[in-house]
Scaffold this motif. Structure first.
Motif, PDB file in Angstrom:
ATOM      1  N   UNK A 198     -34.564  32.459  12.121  1.00  0.00           N
ATOM      2  CA  UNK A 198     -34.043  31.171  12.591  1.00  0.00           C
ATOM      3  C   UNK A 198     -33.091  30.550  11.573  1.00  0.00           C
ATOM      4  N   UNK A 199     -32.167  29.716  12.046  1.00  0.00           N
ATOM      5  CA  UNK A 199     -31.301  28.980  11.110  1.00  0.00           C
ATOM      6  C   UNK A 199     -32.091  27.925  10.344  1.00  0.00           C
ATOM      7  N   UNK A 200     -31.523  27.436   9.265  1.00  0.00           N
ATOM      8  CA  UNK A 200     -32.215  26.519   8.359  1.00  0.00           C
ATOM      9  C   UNK A 200     -32.655  25.231   9.046  1.00  0.00           C
ATOM     10  N   UNK A 201     -31.927  24.789  10.060  1.00  0.00           N
ATOM     11  CA  UNK A 201     -32.242  23.515  10.699  1.00  0.00           C
ATOM     12  C   UNK A 201     -33.033  23.681  11.999  1.00  0.00           C
ATOM     13  N   UNK A 202     -33.656  24.829  12.194  1.00  0.00           N
ATOM     14  CA  UNK A 202     -34.342  25.111  13.455  1.00  0.00           C
ATOM     15  C   UNK A 202     -35.569  24.228  13.658  1.00  0.00           C
ATOM     16  N   UNK A 203     -36.294  23.918  12.582  1.00  0.00           N
ATOM     17  CA  UNK A 203     -37.603  23.274  12.736  1.00  0.00           C
ATOM     18  C   UNK A 203     -37.517  21.757  12.634  1.00  0.00           C
ATOM     19  N   UNK A 204     -38.298  21.126  13.472  1.00  0.00           N
ATOM     20  CA  UNK A 204     -38.418  19.672  13.399  1.00  0.00           C
ATOM     21  C   UNK A 204     -39.303  19.263  12.214  1.00  0.00           C
TER      22      UNK A 204
ATOM     23  N   UNK B  46     -41.193  37.247  -0.188  1.00  0.00           N
ATOM     24  CA  UNK B  46     -40.802  38.652  -0.278  1.00  0.00           C
ATOM     25  C   UNK B  46     -39.617  38.904  -1.197  1.00  0.00           C
ATOM     26  N   UNK B  47     -39.507  38.130  -2.264  1.00  0.00           N
ATOM     27  CA  UNK B  47     -38.412  38.299  -3.201  1.00  0.00           C
ATOM     28  C   UNK B  47     -37.108  37.663  -2.757  1.00  0.00           C
ATOM     29  N   UNK B  48     -37.104  37.030  -1.601  1.00  0.00           N
ATOM     30  CA  UNK B  48     -35.907  36.353  -1.102  1.00  0.00           C
ATOM     31  C   UNK B  48     -36.065  34.838  -1.211  1.00  0.00           C
ATOM     32  N   UNK B  49     -34.946  34.152  -1.316  1.00  0.00           N
ATOM     33  CA  UNK B  49     -34.936  32.697  -1.362  1.00  0.00           C
ATOM     34  C   UNK B  49     -34.332  32.145  -0.082  1.00  0.00           C
ATOM     35  N   UNK B  50     -34.951  31.089   0.432  1.00  0.00           N
ATOM     36  CA  UNK B  50     -34.495  30.439   1.652  1.00  0.00           C
ATOM     37  C   UNK B  50     -34.434  28.930   1.422  1.00  0.00           C
ATOM     38  N   UNK B  51     -33.542  28.276   2.142  1.00  0.00           N
ATOM     39  CA  UNK B  51     -33.489  26.814   2.133  1.00  0.00           C
ATOM     40  C   UNK B  51     -33.547  26.325   3.568  1.00  0.00           C
ATOM     41  N   UNK B  52     -34.514  25.444   3.845  1.00  0.00           N
ATOM     42  CA  UNK B  52     -34.684  24.896   5.178  1.00  0.00           C
ATOM     43  C   UNK B  52     -34.274  23.430   5.183  1.00  0.00           C
ATOM     44  N   UNK B  53     -33.853  22.961   6.346  1.00  0.00           N
ATOM     45  CA  UNK B  53     -33.490  21.548   6.494  1.00  0.00           C
ATOM     46  C   UNK B  53     -34.222  20.935   7.688  1.00  0.00           C
TER      47      UNK B  53
END
Length: 468
Positions: free
Chosen positions: A7-13, A179-186
């Motif tokens: 999902x894209x970073x802004x998917x979640x409420x 899993x060794x990856x970095x993510x940024x969520x908005x």
């Protein structure tokens, strides 16, 4: 594939940080309000649920019989019990909110898959005040995960939140590694339910000093306070004392982490407890065990080497729920002292003085305050004081077992966090990470689950409303 990849970073409420009781209550409530929810759980799936995996019961106000609870347990009695263990160090408004809301929580829990059973016999004496989970905390956690996933909540395991970006009075970004990856969520709203900092032994030692190196951590090794430290560093308001915590005396043979409820020792009311010098140091019979068991962690922490020793005799062996480890046994006090590393002559003298101070024991009653007390000895034993004179003799080593720390995020009645400038518009907290708002010191059996359930539901509702 992880939801973070899909999902894209802004998917979640709503993003929920932490997958224990409080986080799951928030996730379910937000999802039922129509929000798209993600739960970010640091632990691997088999260890999900934080300290909630180790819980047994939920303390619940009720005006009459309710589910497995008998008689009544009203708001004022509940509050009186809380004030007694906290010494008045509580936000009474938030405490009353938790207490009053608990009555509606129990049927809500049942409606979302939690099953209860009557309380067990023994020293707990909780049939009127606490509802016990059938299958324990692990069953509760599993029921909530099934419910949440049925509502479309997405769960990421081994997903460590490293940073929440606070900007202009709102959280604008959530940084996660998996899993060794970095993510940024908005996400539009964030609920922090990631517990205390007790598993960070360096932080615990900074708060307590070198004594903390001898503490055992009863619960999950994953509650290291990463998100708490990150938010405090950005000026989010805190509450509580870093040296206050839910700490109990547990079997000294327990593992460093994750020993859970089975390592707790419930034999103290029927014993004498001595330090390494075979000297008593506190009233073992001060009150019924669910109201006073949580003081013993701090009492043991104050002793030399942070160790205590329980001494009982044969007539008390069947009066309490046993630890997962069998007791140490000696046919004589000298034999027991040798096996426990205690000075035999000092132990004999301590037991003799205690026995001489015991009086009439005909009113002895193991499950309620019986007034069977010592006279002319310090410290006294004010209930259940029977001579230790019937071989064989038994002993347990005690160490301080920390469940969770009370330094946390300050919240209001809406579970909303704030800075000195005012509320943070999209940040809420629930569970152990804000429990210091209500628990200034001490602990009341089952009350952590009450706080987590009540404020988890409030936080989930508020976060979903904000996201809409």
């Amino acid at each position: 594939m992880s939801p973070l990849d899909r999902h894209p970073a802004d998917h979640w409420d709503v993003a929920i940080i932490g997958g224990g009781n409080a986080g799951l209550c928030a996730a379910i409530t937000a999802a039922e309000a129509g929000a798209r929810v993600i739960v970010l759980e640091t632990a691997p799936k088999p260890y999900r649920g934080g300290n909630s995996r180790h819980t047994r019961n939920f303390r619940c106000m009720h005006e009459g019989p309710l589910s497995v609870l008998v008689e009544r347990y009203d708001e004022e009695e509940y509050l009186e019990d809380l004030l007694k263990v906290t010494g008045g160090r509580t936000d009474e408004g938030l405490a009353r909110l938790a207490i009053r809301s608990s009555q509606a929580c129990l049927p809500w829990m049942e409606a979302h898959g939690v099953r209860f059973q009557p309380s067990l016999s023994g020293t707990l004496s909780l049939a009127r005040t606490n509802a016990f989970f059938m299958g324990g905390g692990k069953s509760l956690v599993n029921a909530y995960y099934r419910t949440a996933e049925g509502l479309g909540v997405e769960v990421c395991y081994e997903a460590g939140v490293t940073h929440l970006e606070l900007e202009g009075g709102r959280i604008t970004r959530v940084d996660v590694t998996q899993g060794g990856q970095s993510f940024s969520l908005t996400p539009r709203a964030v609920v922090v339910a990631s517990g205390g900092f007790q598993a960070d032994l360096d932080w615990l030692t900074r708060a307590w000093g070198p004594a903390a190196k001898n503490f055992l951590i009863r619960g999950t090794p994953y509650n290291r306070g990463v998100v708490l430290a990150d938010l405090l560093a950005q000026g989010v308001e805190s509450v509580g004392d870093p040296t206050q915590c839910h700490a109990v005396a547990i079997d000294g043979r327990a593992p460093k982490f994750d020993g859970g409820i089975v390592t707790r020792l419930d034999c103290v009311p029927f014993s004498i407890v001595v330090n390494r010098d075979a000297e008593r140091f506190y009233d073992e019979g001060e009150d019924v065990w669910p109201k006073r068991y949580a003081i013993w962690g701090r009492l043991v922490a104050a002793q030399p080497d942070q160790v205590g020793h329980v001494i009982i005799d044969a007539k008390s062996l069947e009066l309490f729920m046993p630890s997962v480890f069998p007791p140490i046994r000696g046919e004589t006090l000298d034999e027991l002292a040798g096996k426990m590393g205690l000075p035999a002559d000092r132990l004999r003298a301590t037991v003799a003085a205690f026995n001489a101070a015991c009086g009439d024991t005909s009113a002895f009653h193991p499950t309620e305050l019986d007034g069977v007390a010592t006279t002319g000895i310090e410290p006294p034993k004010t209930n259940w004081a029977r001579p230790i004179d019937t071989p064989p003799f038994y002993g347990y080593a005690l160490r301080t077992g920390v469940t969770f720390t009370y330094l946390g995020l300050k919240v209001d009645a809406r579970a909303q966090c704030c800075t000195a400038s005012g509320p943070i518009e999209n940040l809420w907290a629930a569970g152990e990470t804000m429990a210091g708002s209500i628990l200034g010191q001490g602990y009341l059996a089952g009350f952590g689950m009450t706080i987590g359930t009540v404020f988890g539901r409030i936080a989930g509702q508020e976060a979903a409303a904000h996201a809409r």
